[in-house]
Scaffold this motif. Structure first.
Motif, PDB file in Angstrom:
ATOM      1  N   ILE A  48       0.836  -1.205   0.000  1.00  0.00           N
ATOM      2  CA  ILE A  48       0.000   0.000   0.000  1.00  0.00           C
ATOM      3  C   ILE A  48       0.871   1.255   0.000  1.00  0.00           C
ATOM      4  CG2 ILE A  48      -1.616   1.331   1.423  1.00  0.00           C
ATOM      5  CD1 ILE A  48      -2.904  -1.383   2.185  1.00  0.00           C
ATOM      6  N   HIS A  49       1.879   1.269   0.865  1.00  0.00           N
ATOM      7  CA  HIS A  49       2.774   2.428   0.895  1.00  0.00           C
ATOM      8  C   HIS A  49       3.618   2.497  -0.380  1.00  0.00           C
ATOM      9  CE1 HIS A  49       1.429   3.195   4.839  1.00  0.00           C
ATOM     10  NE2 HIS A  49       2.197   2.328   5.478  1.00  0.00           N
ATOM     11  N   GLY A  50       3.995   1.348  -0.915  1.00  0.00           N
ATOM     12  CA  GLY A  50       4.790   1.326  -2.137  1.00  0.00           C
ATOM     13  C   GLY A  50       4.064   1.932  -3.320  1.00  0.00           C
ATOM     14  N   ALA A  51       2.756   1.762  -3.375  1.00  0.00           N
ATOM     15  CA  ALA A  51       1.984   2.345  -4.479  1.00  0.00           C
ATOM     16  C   ALA A  51       2.091   3.871  -4.475  1.00  0.00           C
ATOM     17  CB  ALA A  51       0.523   1.910  -4.373  1.00  0.00           C
ATOM     18  N   SER A  52       2.004   4.480  -3.293  1.00  0.00           N
ATOM     19  CA  SER A  52       2.114   5.937  -3.213  1.00  0.00           C
ATOM     20  C   SER A  52       3.527   6.412  -3.510  1.00  0.00           C
ATOM     21  CB  SER A  52       1.670   6.425  -1.829  1.00  0.00           C
ATOM     22  OG  SER A  52       0.277   6.227  -1.649  1.00  0.00           O
ATOM     23  N   PHE A  53       4.517   5.566  -3.261  1.00  0.00           N
ATOM     24  CA  PHE A  53       5.892   5.900  -3.638  1.00  0.00           C
ATOM     25  C   PHE A  53       6.022   5.949  -5.157  1.00  0.00           C
ATOM     26  CE2 PHE A  53      10.138   4.444  -4.906  1.00  0.00           C
ATOM     27  CZ  PHE A  53      10.947   5.392  -4.275  1.00  0.00           C
ATOM     28  N   VAL A  54       5.487   4.943  -5.834  1.00  0.00           N
ATOM     29  CA  VAL A  54       5.577   4.899  -7.290  1.00  0.00           C
ATOM     30  C   VAL A  54       4.809   6.063  -7.912  1.00  0.00           C
ATOM     31  CG1 VAL A  54       5.064   3.524  -9.354  1.00  0.00           C
ATOM     32  CG2 VAL A  54       5.946   2.397  -7.297  1.00  0.00           C
ATOM     33  N   SER A  55       3.705   6.459  -7.308  1.00  0.00           N
ATOM     34  CA  SER A  55       2.921   7.582  -7.843  1.00  0.00           C
ATOM     35  C   SER A  55       3.502   8.939  -7.444  1.00  0.00           C
ATOM     36  CB  SER A  55       1.462   7.493  -7.384  1.00  0.00           C
ATOM     37  OG  SER A  55       1.348   7.695  -5.986  1.00  0.00           O
ATOM     38  N   GLY A  56       4.601   8.926  -6.696  1.00  0.00           N
ATOM     39  CA  GLY A  56       5.278  10.170  -6.348  1.00  0.00           C
ATOM     40  C   GLY A  56       4.552  11.042  -5.352  1.00  0.00           C
ATOM     41  N   GLN A  57       3.692  10.442  -4.510  1.00  0.00           N
ATOM     42  CA  GLN A  57       2.840  11.230  -3.619  1.00  0.00           C
ATOM     43  C   GLN A  57       3.391  11.226  -2.189  1.00  0.00           C
ATOM     44  OE1 GLN A  57      -0.832   9.265  -5.511  1.00  0.00           O
ATOM     45  NE2 GLN A  57      -1.631  11.263  -4.836  1.00  0.00           N
ATOM     46  N   LYS A  58       4.399  12.041  -1.992  1.00  0.00           N
ATOM     47  CA  LYS A  58       5.020  12.159  -0.678  1.00  0.00           C
ATOM     48  C   LYS A  58       3.987  12.629   0.346  1.00  0.00           C
ATOM     49  CE  LYS A  58       8.910  14.371   1.678  1.00  0.00           C
ATOM     50  NZ  LYS A  58      10.122  15.210   1.501  1.00  0.00           N
ATOM     51  N   ASP A 104      -2.684   9.239  -7.695  1.00  0.00           N
ATOM     52  CA  ASP A 104      -2.246   9.796  -8.976  1.00  0.00           C
ATOM     53  C   ASP A 104      -1.905   8.654  -9.934  1.00  0.00           C
ATOM     54  OD1 ASP A 104      -1.097  11.108 -11.111  1.00  0.00           O
ATOM     55  OD2 ASP A 104       0.105  12.463  -9.887  1.00  0.00           O
ATOM     56  N   GLU A 105      -2.920   8.147 -10.605  1.00  0.00           N
ATOM     57  CA  GLU A 105      -2.741   7.020 -11.516  1.00  0.00           C
ATOM     58  C   GLU A 105      -1.832   7.383 -12.685  1.00  0.00           C
ATOM     59  OE1 GLU A 105      -2.767   3.381 -13.063  1.00  0.00           O
ATOM     60  OE2 GLU A 105      -3.974   3.771 -11.270  1.00  0.00           O
ATOM     61  N   GLU A 106      -1.945   8.590 -13.191  1.00  0.00           N
ATOM     62  CA  GLU A 106      -1.139   8.989 -14.349  1.00  0.00           C
ATOM     63  C   GLU A 106       0.352   8.952 -14.020  1.00  0.00           C
ATOM     64  OE1 GLU A 106      -0.646  12.683 -17.557  1.00  0.00           O
ATOM     65  OE2 GLU A 106      -2.092  12.838 -15.902  1.00  0.00           O
ATOM     66  N   THR A 107       0.737   9.520 -12.894  1.00  0.00           N
ATOM     67  CA  THR A 107       2.150   9.503 -12.501  1.00  0.00           C
ATOM     68  C   THR A 107       2.610   8.085 -12.206  1.00  0.00           C
ATOM     69  OG1 THR A 107       2.007  11.740 -11.607  1.00  0.00           O
ATOM     70  CG2 THR A 107       3.828  10.374 -10.828  1.00  0.00           C
ATOM     71  N   PHE A 108       1.750   7.291 -11.583  1.00  0.00           N
ATOM     72  CA  PHE A 108       2.060   5.887 -11.304  1.00  0.00           C
ATOM     73  C   PHE A 108       2.437   5.161 -12.597  1.00  0.00           C
ATOM     74  CE2 PHE A 108       0.610   1.465 -11.046  1.00  0.00           C
ATOM     75  CZ  PHE A 108       1.203   1.030  -9.868  1.00  0.00           C
ATOM     76  N   GLU A 109       1.633   5.323 -13.631  1.00  0.00           N
ATOM     77  CA  GLU A 109       1.876   4.604 -14.878  1.00  0.00           C
ATOM     78  C   GLU A 109       3.085   5.144 -15.641  1.00  0.00           C
ATOM     79  OE1 GLU A 109      -1.540   3.940 -17.370  1.00  0.00           O
ATOM     80  OE2 GLU A 109      -2.892   3.820 -15.645  1.00  0.00           O
ATOM     81  N   LYS A 110       3.403   6.420 -15.474  1.00  0.00           N
ATOM     82  CA  LYS A 110       4.520   7.028 -16.192  1.00  0.00           C
ATOM     83  C   LYS A 110       5.826   7.006 -15.407  1.00  0.00           C
ATOM     84  CE  LYS A 110       1.693  10.228 -18.950  1.00  0.00           C
ATOM     85  NZ  LYS A 110       1.399  11.664 -19.239  1.00  0.00           N
ATOM     86  N   SER A 111       5.822   6.389 -14.241  1.00  0.00           N
ATOM     87  CA  SER A 111       6.977   6.453 -13.340  1.00  0.00           C
ATOM     88  C   SER A 111       8.210   5.735 -13.875  1.00  0.00           C
ATOM     89  CB  SER A 111       6.610   5.843 -11.981  1.00  0.00           C
ATOM     90  OG  SER A 111       6.424   4.433 -12.119  1.00  0.00           O
ATOM     91  N   GLY A 112       8.005   4.755 -14.755  1.00  0.00           N
ATOM     92  CA  GLY A 112       9.115   3.926 -15.211  1.00  0.00           C
ATOM     93  C   GLY A 112       9.436   2.785 -14.276  1.00  0.00           C
TER      94      GLY A 112
END
Length: 287
Positions: A48-58, A104-112
């Motif tokens: 759960i926390h990892g998902a917010s890391f990938v989406s860049g949501q500090k 932030d689904e868009e940032t999640f998918e574009k994170s690389g």
């Protein structure tokens, strides 16, 4: 910051219930460093926390769990008695990410970064390592990874009946290595001397009597955990793992209604991450 293409850098996140807010604190420090992480794998609350890391949501995890720690929609024993589920899935996996604290689904998918969760297959007894490329569509995969045994029903996802990944593989380092992540940052929620208690054989055999393979794996999970700890020790010596974990047991239970407990675990993680950061950056650059 770059790393060799022959050494894919992974991030492996242990679960641990509300103690895993330690992980959220670590991640909110690392998120500012633009580390060349190619993939993330998490278990239960770590996922759960990892998902917010990938989406860049500090700060997203901290906001959610300090605001709603005392909210019975987050978890309630009375709900479990009435419905067989400790949590309110609609609130936790739809209302929060869709509108309350939007994901932030868009940032999640574009994170690389490729994002994986570990969940336990009730029918086969095996750990499943599931890549979730779109969390809006794949939210039940995340929910499966965090569906605690006994107090949560199995989650149907991709044709499988799944429960919490911690039932079979609490720290999926070996699996991530097999997936090609040759160097890994491993964030744990227990000190090295922690030992997983033996599972209650009678309770597991009765509760999951229709799933004998799961019961067998569930009861062996303490052995798997200790084997993984030894693997981490070996990989640290080899320079293939950088481990961040608390020096002492985090003074927070698996479940809590106190927002200060959430903040306490988070602050410990942030402190340890800041302390480890110079050594971590050197380790990453040695690739």
């Amino acid at each position: 910051m770059t790393t060799s293409s022959s050494h894919r850098l992974g991030l492996v996140l242990e679960g641990g219930g509300f103690r895993a807010h330690y992980t959220a604190g670590v991640l909110d420090v690392l998120i500012d460093e633009a580390l060349p992480i190619a993939g993330v794998i998490g278990v239960s609350m770590g996922a759960i926390h990892g998902a917010s890391f990938v989406s860049g949501q500090k700060g997203r995890s901290l906001e959610i769990y300090t605001r709603y720690a005392a909210d019975e929609r987050l978890w309630s024993l009375w709900r479990w008695v009435r419905t067989g589920n400790l949590i309110d899935p609609q609130f936790c996996y739809h209302d929060i990410p869709d509108r309350i604290v939007p994901f932030d689904e868009e940032t999640f998918e574009k994170s690389g970064m490729a994002f994986y969760v570990c969940a336990s297959n009730l029918e086969t007894g095996r750990a499943e390592y599931l890549r979730l490329p779109n969390l809006t569509d794949d939210i039940d995969g995340l929910r499966a990874s965090a569906s605690l045994p006994y107090v949560s029903p199995a989650v149907e996802f991709r044709g499988m009946k799944l429960l919490d990944g911690g039932c079979t593989d609490r720290i999926p380092l070996a699996a991530f290595e097999r997936l090609g992540y040759t160097r890994n940052i491993v964030i744990q929620t227990h000190p090295r001397e922690h030992a997983v208690r033996d599972r209650d054989a009678w309770a597991a055999k009765w509760w999951y009597r229709k799933y004998p393979k799961f019961v067998e794996s569930f009861q062996k999970s303490p052995e798997v955990y200790e084997a993984t700890q030894r693997l981490i020790d070996e990989r640290v010596k080899e320079g293939r793992v950088f481990s961040i974990r608390p020096e002492r047991a985090i003074p927070v239970g698996r479940l809590t209604r106190d927002p200060e407990d959430v903040r306490r675990a988070y602050d410990l993680g942030a402190r340890d991450a800041k302390k480890a950061l110079p050594a971590l950056l050197q380790w990453v650059n040695r690739a």
